[in-house]
Design a protein around this motif. Structure first.
Motif, PDB file in Angstrom:
ATOM      1  N   ALA A  95      -5.213  -2.432   1.781  1.00 29.82           N
ATOM      2  CA  ALA A  95      -4.785  -1.392   2.724  1.00 29.82           C
ATOM      3  C   ALA A  95      -5.443  -1.580   4.087  1.00 29.82           C
ATOM      4  O   ALA A  95      -4.805  -1.409   5.132  1.00 29.82           O
ATOM      5  CB  ALA A  95      -5.117  -0.015   2.164  1.00 29.82           C
ATOM      6  N   PRO A 128      -7.096  -2.713  -3.985  1.00 28.92           N
ATOM      7  CA  PRO A 128      -6.078  -2.089  -3.137  1.00 28.92           C
ATOM      8  C   PRO A 128      -6.610  -1.552  -1.813  1.00 28.92           C
ATOM      9  O   PRO A 128      -5.892  -1.554  -0.807  1.00 28.92           O
ATOM     10  CB  PRO A 128      -5.544  -0.956  -4.020  1.00 28.92           C
ATOM     11  N   TYR A 151      -0.574   4.926   7.208  1.00 28.56           N
ATOM     12  CA  TYR A 151       0.001   5.215   5.900  1.00 28.56           C
ATOM     13  C   TYR A 151       0.303   6.698   5.761  1.00 28.56           C
ATOM     14  O   TYR A 151      -0.317   7.541   6.409  1.00 28.56           O
ATOM     15  CB  TYR A 151      -0.962   4.782   4.787  1.00 28.56           C
ATOM     16  N   THR A 196       0.829  -1.206   0.000  1.00 28.93           N
ATOM     17  CA  THR A 196       0.000   0.000   0.000  1.00 28.93           C
ATOM     18  C   THR A 196       0.862   1.254   0.000  1.00 28.93           C
ATOM     19  O   THR A 196       0.558   2.231  -0.697  1.00 28.93           O
ATOM     20  CB  THR A 196      -0.937  -0.003   1.219  1.00 28.93           C
ATOM     21  N   SER A 254      -2.206  -1.385  -9.349  1.00 28.98           N
ATOM     22  CA  SER A 254      -3.386  -1.615  -8.525  1.00 28.98           C
ATOM     23  C   SER A 254      -3.879  -3.031  -8.792  1.00 28.98           C
ATOM     24  O   SER A 254      -4.057  -3.428  -9.940  1.00 28.98           O
ATOM     25  CB  SER A 254      -4.493  -0.611  -8.866  1.00 28.98           C
TER      26      SER A 254
END
Length: 208
Positions: free
Chosen positions: A111, A107, A203, A39, A91
């Protein structure tokens, strides 16, 4: 940021691309640490090992091992021959089933699973209900943010109690909002997600 779909049977005229996507998704979804690195690359590509180390606060050897795993799965590649390789990824989309039972491993699902090692609410939800229910929770959180359902409605659809639904949707909201900010999805929100919550996800999106 250029994002392309992983190859599918329709695109390359064979089943090889679909099989490769299936294997990659299967491997990533058994290891949240690998999912988190995937990710990070997707959000910040092209990027380098040292940048991943800094953003995710990882040791160099750990980063190299996890990036190497993704390279072995053919979903991360080096795109330069400079002093430090630039990394890119695709992706990863994998539809499963048909009609009303069709789901999409994508994705955002990866994530969410990657965050389970860092966000206790997501980890607890996966421990109690499994990864399949997490995918459904991502769908219902998007539905809540778009105004399609209330949190109580999300709880009913997930077949969990309302407190659990509130906990998991609140945990997933900033990850979904980050994907919107990064241009990876184009959801429109009826319920705003504060920037502070987005900054507190596991993230970092550096390319404004």
């Amino acid at each position: 940021m250029v994002v392309t779909n992983a190859p599918t049977a329709d695109e390359n005229g064979s089943k090889e691309g679909t099989a490769r996507s299936f294997i990659a998704a299967s491997e990533i979804l058994v290891n949240p640490d690998i999912a988190r690195v995937y990710t990070d690359i997707l959000l910040n590509q092209p990027t380098t090992n040292s940048s991943i180390e800094r953003r995710l606060d990882l040791a160099g050897s750990t980063t190299s091992m996890r990036v190497g795993k993704l390279k072995n799965l053919d979903i991360v590649e080096d795109v330069s021959s400079g002093k430090e390789s630039q990394l890119r990824t695709d992706s990863l989309f994998l539809p499963v089933g048909e009609g009303e039972t069709r789901i999409l491993l994508d994705p955002l699902t990866i994530a969410a699973y990657g965050a389970s090692g860092e966000v206790s609410e997501i980890e607890l939800f996966v421990d109690r209900h499994g990864k399949a229910k997490l995918l459904m929770a991502v769908e219902q959180t998007r539905a809540y943010l778009s105004g399609e359902v209330t949190r109580r409605g999300a709880a009913d659809r997930l077949n969990v109690d309302e407190i659990e639904a509130i906990s998991i949707t609140q945990a997933l909201e900033p990850i979904i909002a980050l994907f919107v900010k990064a241009g990876l999805i184009d959801d429109s929100f009826e319920h705003d997600v504060h920037d502070r919550k987005i900054r507190n996800t596991p993230y970092v999106f550096e390319q404004e």
